[in-house]
Design an enzyme around this catalytic site. Structure first.
Site, PDB file in Angstrom:
ATOM      1  CB  SER A 143      -0.889   0.005   1.252  1.00 26.78           C
ATOM      2  OG  SER A 143      -1.554   1.241   1.416  1.00 26.78           O
ATOM      3  CE1 TYR A 156      -3.871  -1.928   5.062  1.00 21.30           C
ATOM      4  CE2 TYR A 156      -3.392   0.372   4.538  1.00 21.30           C
ATOM      5  CZ  TYR A 156      -3.668  -0.921   4.130  1.00 21.30           C
ATOM      6  OH  TYR A 156      -3.732  -1.208   2.789  1.00 21.30           O
ATOM      7  CE  LYS A 160      -1.463  -3.987   3.242  1.00 19.97           C
ATOM      8  NZ  LYS A 160      -1.498  -5.260   2.480  1.00 19.97           N
TER       9      LYS A 160
END
Length: 251
Positions: A143, A156, A160
């Site tokens: 991402s 998150y 990533k």
């Protein structure tokens, strides 16, 4: 439209395959001649995906499972489908909590799906590459959040960023055996979920203001990047993190 690639007689494992980006990767690979092994939790969606490919040379092989399962379970689910020539670690979850609201459960679940699962599955597939002397390719779906911080996405973003380092480490270890490992790092992608999550005009504007190209990514744009990295066209590319983000990570 996805670019034209030839994966005739290649067997490709795709996780998170039942919807969104993963589903479209599976369909594009199958149309390009691959035997696709589709791994996901949603059995009904997987069976629907299989029906969409009945007219092709190969139908998609479904595996119902959770990438956060332990190593023994993953072994039993995946190894019977060897040999495999490529892997797309697409399964992932996003958590959206501000500091002060993050729970241990959220951290554990996010890292189990976004980091631990991809490592264990890549390890299984890499052993298959080495044992069979396959010049394989692994693509991790990461991402833009691995490269630039996003508000309320600490867990998150961290997961990533960890996945990108997994990509680099695996590329470093496996390159001498002609195994390539790369990441694709998209911005918001216009799947059904992406449209729903970013339908608020103010939220959307805040993100687009950070992007030189003032729109979000279409699914095909991510699929094309994945197919390129899986293909022999990327034979000299490993350890890369490929942004598909309209320039977001450049700012």
């Amino acid at each position: 439209m996805p670019a034209n690639y030839d994966f005739t007689d290649k067997r490709i494992l795709v996780t998170g395959a039942s919807q969104g980006i993963g589903k479209e990767i599976c369909l594009s690979l199958a149309k390009a001649g691959a035997q696709v092994i589709a791994f996901a939790r949603n059995e009904a969606n997987l069976l629907s995906l299989v029906k969409e490919t009945t007219s092709l040379r190969y139908t998609i092989i479904p595996i119902v499972g959770d990438v956060s399962a332990n190593e023994e379970v993953l072994f039993k689910l995946i190894v019977p489908h060897f040999p495999i020539h490529g892997l797309v670690n697409n399964a992932g979850i996003a958590t959206n909590h501000a500091i002060g609201q993050i729970t241990q459960q959220s951290i554990d679940r996010t890292f189990a799906v976004n980091v631990r699962g991809p490592i264990l599955i890549a390890q299984l597939v890499a052993r298959n590459f080495v044992d069979r002397q396959i010049k394989g390719s692994i693509v991790n779906i990461s991402s833009q959040a691995a490269i630039r911080p996003l508000d309320n996405h600490t867990v998150y973003c961290a997961s990533k960023a960890a996945l990108d380092m997994v990509t680099r480490c695996l590329a470093n270890e496996l390159g001498s055996q002609n195994i390539r490992v790369n990441s694709v790092n998209p911005t918001v992608v216009m799947t059904d979920m992406g449209r729903d999550n970013w339908s608020d005009p103010d939220k959307k504007k805040k993100m687009l203001d950070r992007m030189p190209i003032k729109r979000f990514a279409e699914v095909d744009e991510v699929v094309n990047a994945v197919l390129f990295l899986l293909s022999d066209n990327a034979s000299m590319t490993t350890g890369s993190t490929l942004p598909v983000d309209g320039g977001f990570s450049n700012n």
